[in-house]
Design a protein around this motif. Structure first.
Motif, PDB file in Angstrom:
ATOM      1  N   GLY A   1      -2.825  -3.075   3.688  1.00 33.67           N
ATOM      2  CA  GLY A   1      -3.905  -2.713   2.790  1.00 33.67           C
ATOM      3  C   GLY A   1      -4.612  -3.917   2.198  1.00 33.67           C
ATOM      4  N   GLU A   2      -4.756  -4.992   2.987  1.00 33.42           N
ATOM      5  CA  GLU A   2      -5.325  -6.232   2.467  1.00 33.42           C
ATOM      6  C   GLU A   2      -6.343  -6.815   3.456  1.00 33.42           C
TER       7      GLU A   2
ATOM      8  N   ARG B   1      -7.384  -5.855  -1.954  1.00 36.18           N
ATOM      9  CA  ARG B   1      -6.079  -5.181  -1.856  1.00 36.18           C
ATOM     10  C   ARG B   1      -6.235  -3.729  -2.302  1.00 36.18           C
ATOM     11  N   LEU B   2      -5.662  -2.822  -1.516  1.00 33.12           N
ATOM     12  CA  LEU B   2      -5.677  -1.408  -1.857  1.00 33.12           C
ATOM     13  C   LEU B   2      -4.289  -1.005  -2.344  1.00 33.12           C
TER      14      LEU B   2
ATOM     15  N   SER C   1      -9.095   2.492   4.187  1.00 37.56           N
ATOM     16  CA  SER C   1      -8.567   1.362   4.950  1.00 37.56           C
ATOM     17  C   SER C   1      -9.426   1.082   6.178  1.00 37.56           C
TER      18      SER C   1
ATOM     19  N   VAL D   1      -6.708   7.412   1.647  1.00 37.48           N
ATOM     20  CA  VAL D   1      -6.218   6.041   1.809  1.00 37.48           C
ATOM     21  C   VAL D   1      -6.569   5.518   3.199  1.00 37.48           C
ATOM     22  N   GLN D   2      -6.343   6.329   4.234  1.00 38.21           N
ATOM     23  CA  GLN D   2      -6.630   5.896   5.600  1.00 38.21           C
ATOM     24  C   GLN D   2      -8.128   5.715   5.817  1.00 38.21           C
TER      25      GLN D   2
ATOM     26  N   MET E   1       0.821  -1.200   0.000  1.00 41.02           N
ATOM     27  CA  MET E   1       0.000   0.000   0.000  1.00 41.02           C
ATOM     28  C   MET E   1       0.858   1.254   0.000  1.00 41.02           C
TER      29      MET E   1
ATOM     30  N   LEU F   1      -9.087  -2.925   6.489  1.00 40.32           N
ATOM     31  CA  LEU F   1      -7.880  -3.522   5.915  1.00 40.32           C
ATOM     32  C   LEU F   1      -6.758  -3.553   6.944  1.00 40.32           C
TER      33      LEU F   1
ATOM     34  N   TRP G   1      -1.836   2.274  -3.804  1.00 39.67           N
ATOM     35  CA  TRP G   1      -1.712   3.734  -3.791  1.00 39.67           C
ATOM     36  C   TRP G   1      -0.499   4.101  -4.631  1.00 39.67           C
TER      37      TRP G   1
END
Length: 428
Positions: free
Chosen positions: A31-32, A37-38, A22, A18-19, A1, A27, A40
């Motif tokens: 990030g999973e 899955r994320l 998540s 992103v946070q 991530m 996550l 960035w």
């Protein structure tokens, strides 16, 4: 991530989004979670082998299903040479300052070119650009929201929560939230994550009934409402408009007024009584009356008792005043002497549904019924028996002090379909 960009190239808004994502999707620090899955920063390869950046992307089982672009400030952007071959560039060549490799272009064109390139390389997915303000909104929306499966989210002066709006722009996002290997031991396949497809709960159950078992659902409705039977023509046809699989399980707000020619144009009249963004309906159905007029079913589905508790979320003063005035009028029509706080702070969702029922029938001239679908024995969360539902509604109507002799009461339909495992696992 971890973002692969560095220094001044990182948009300061990106780590915040992103946070938030998540946390929303639960996550881990990588990030999973459960096949999700994320990513960035640069991650995808375009047709010519160039890195293609989507600010934030979400994959499920190795396939990208959501792309999010973020613009907290405006400035020039750059295209890789792979982007220059896209028809998107040719269609909008007049907006490019220098049509050459790594030429400077408008932010939105850069984003759309890169996102479209990834879509052409890896398959279609939903995408959204998050903007702070509505600066240049007309250009952004009109030029780049049509034909590209792309939408825009503006943060400034937004009257809804961030995730509520994001779920509207990316309807399948809430499906990702509900994914878990611990959900009956089965993780849904990518195919089951179609746009808007719910994983569990009342939305999932309603989608199953509307798309798999309409006959049973319609039977429950007709046997529970003498007033609807009196209105509907001899064919007893209920035409479901939402949530339909072929329409990506779309859920309507005030746009349901565009479903019949007889209703078009009434949206402006509705704005006299309610803010422009109306409630999001779990389902919409249309019935034809004996006189040729069309009637409307507004559907609210629930799977457990806690879903009935809610309070007003509006922040804009003018919107709050408009809502309070209209709900007060509805209270008067049902002879309620309960404090308005009960309607606004305890059972606001039911209050605004009852308000729309009143407005459609009494202001818009559209014969309308509010269909309350209360699923029984849904084991996905908290199973609720028929008796528990009935006793709870008795308590709710008593607290709201709604007169059983009011005309509005005759247009409320309550049904209690089975929500147990045998119904819940139906495939669409």
């Amino acid at each position: 991530m971890k973002n692969q960009c560095s220094g001044n190239f990182v948009n300061p808004t990106e780590p915040i989004i992103v946070q938030l994502l998540s946390n929303y999707l639960s996550l881990n620090e990588l990030g999973e979670r459960d096949g999700i899955r994320l990513f960035w920063g640069p991650h995808y390869i375009g047709k010519a082998g160039n890195n293609q950046e989507i600010d934030i992307s979400l994959e499920y089982d190795g396939k990208v299903i959501f792309g999010i672009s973020i613009k907290s400030q405006f400035g020039g952007g750059y295209l890789e040479n792979a982007d220059l071959t896209l028809s998107l560039i040719q269609e909008n060549i007049d907006t490019i300052k220098r049509f050459e490799y790594r030429g400077s272009v408008s932010d939105v064109l850069q984003d759309m070119a890169r996102i479209k390139n990834v879509k052409e390389s890896s398959g279609e997915f939903d995408s959204v650009t998050i903007l702070y303000s509505k600066f240049s909104k007309k250009k952004w929306i009109e030029k780049f929201s049509k034909g590209y499966s792309h939408s825009y989210l503006f943060l400034e002066e937004n009257q809804q929560s961030f995730f509520q709006v994001l779920e509207e722009k990316l309807p399948g996002l809430c499906s990702l939230k509900g994914i878990s290997d611990r959900n009956n031991g089965v993780r849904p396949t990518l195919k089951e994550l179609e746009k808007g497809r719910a994983i569990k709960g009342s939305r999932f159950l309603l989608q199953n009934y509307v798309n798999n078992n309409q006959g049973k659902l319609n039977e429950l409705i007709l046997m529970s409402s003498p007033s609807l039977l009196s209105f509907i023509d001899k064919e007893l046809t209920i035409e479901w408009k939402s949530p339909l699989k072929r329409s990506g399980y779309r859920e309507y707000r005030n746009e349901f007024l565009d479903l019949e020619d007889q209703w078009k144009g009434k949206g402006i009249q509705l704005e006299k009584y309610w803010p422009k963004i109306g409630p999001q309906w779990d389902g919409i159905a249309v019935v034809k009356g004996k006189n040729g007029n069309f009637g409307l079913l507004l559907v609210e589905a629930k799977a457990h008792l806690k879903e009935l508790r809610s309070k007003i979320q509006a922040k804009d003063v003018d919107s709050i005043v408009l809502i309070e005035n209209t709900i007060s009028e509805v209270k008067t029509s049902v002879e309620s002497n309960a404090p308005i706080e009960v309607w606004l702070e305890q059972y606001y969702q039911l209050s605004n549904r009852l308000t729309y029922l009143y407005l459609m029938n009494n202001k818009m001239g559209i014969p309308t019924w509010l269909l309350l679908v209360n699923f029984v024995d849904d084991v996905a969360y908290i199973p609720t028996t028929t008796s528990e539902w009935i006793l709870h509604y008795q308590d709710v109507y008593t607290r709201m002090d709604i007169s059983s002799s009011s005309e509005l009461f005759n247009h409320i339909i309550s049904i209690y379909p089975n929500g147990n495992k045998n119904e819940r696992v139906g495939k669409l």
